[in-house]
Every structure is written in structure tokens, then in C-alpha cells.
Write an enzyme that holds these catalytic residues in place. Structure first.
Site, mmCIF file in Angstrom:
data_model
loop_
_atom_site.group_PDB
_atom_site.id
_atom_site.type_symbol
_atom_site.label_atom_id
_atom_site.label_comp_id
_atom_site.label_asym_id
_atom_site.label_seq_id
_atom_site.Cartn_x
_atom_site.Cartn_y
_atom_site.Cartn_z
ATOM 1 N N ASP A 242 40.479 54.347 41.793
ATOM 2 C CA ASP A 242 41.240 53.915 40.616
ATOM 3 C C ASP A 242 40.266 53.798 39.444
ATOM 4 O OD1 ASP A 242 39.889 51.462 40.896
ATOM 5 O OD2 ASP A 242 41.598 50.469 41.830
ATOM 6 N N SER A 243 40.764 53.358 38.302
ATOM 7 C CA SER A 243 39.920 53.319 37.100
ATOM 8 C C SER A 243 38.711 52.402 37.263
ATOM 9 C CB SER A 243 40.746 52.920 35.876
ATOM 10 O OG SER A 243 41.346 51.658 36.079
#
Length: 76
Positions: A35-36
């Protein structure tokens, strides 16, 4: 250890996945589940490990493990 092997080791450790599931063509988000926050942590680790700086516009272009390896080799 070559750049590719180091990158794979870092990714597998930080994402908690087997090194065998990582290939040069693996998409870091879609295939490996990053994810980010994972992406930011990976980039910070890569910068520390390889002594490179990844600009934000370059980071946005990094999609695959191969992209990361190429960037590191170009900037080392």
C-alpha cells in the site's frame, strides 16, 4: 549480493512475503500487495541501503521490481 537480490530481500522482508513470490516483473502494488505506506517505507529503505535519492517524480514511475532495480543502478 547484486542489486536485484538486495531489492528482492528488502521487499520480501518489509512486506512479509517469500522471496520466491517476487520477480523482476512483479507489480509492487497489484502483485505484491504493497500500500502507499509500504511504498514510502520501501523507498526510504532503498535510499538508505543503496545511498541513492529517489525524487518524487521518479517514485511515481516505479511500478515493478525491475523499475526499482533500474533506478537504483542508474543512480548508484
Amino acid at each position: 549480493m547484486d542489486t536485484y537480490s538486495k531489492v528482492v530481500a528488502i521487499i520480501s522482508e518489509q512486506l512479509g512475503i517469500s522471496e520466491r513470490t517476487v520477480s523482476r516483473d512483479s507489480d509492487v502494488v497489484n502483485d505484491l500487495g504493497a500500500d502507499s505506506i509500504d511504498i514510502v517505507q520501501l523507498l526510504m529503505t532503498m535510499e538508505d541501503e543503496f545511498g541513492v535519492t529517489v525524487a518524487e517524480d521518479e517514485a511515481d514511475k516505479l511500478k515493478t521490481v525491475g523499475d526499482i532495480v533500474e533506478l537504483i543502478e542508474k543512480n548508484s
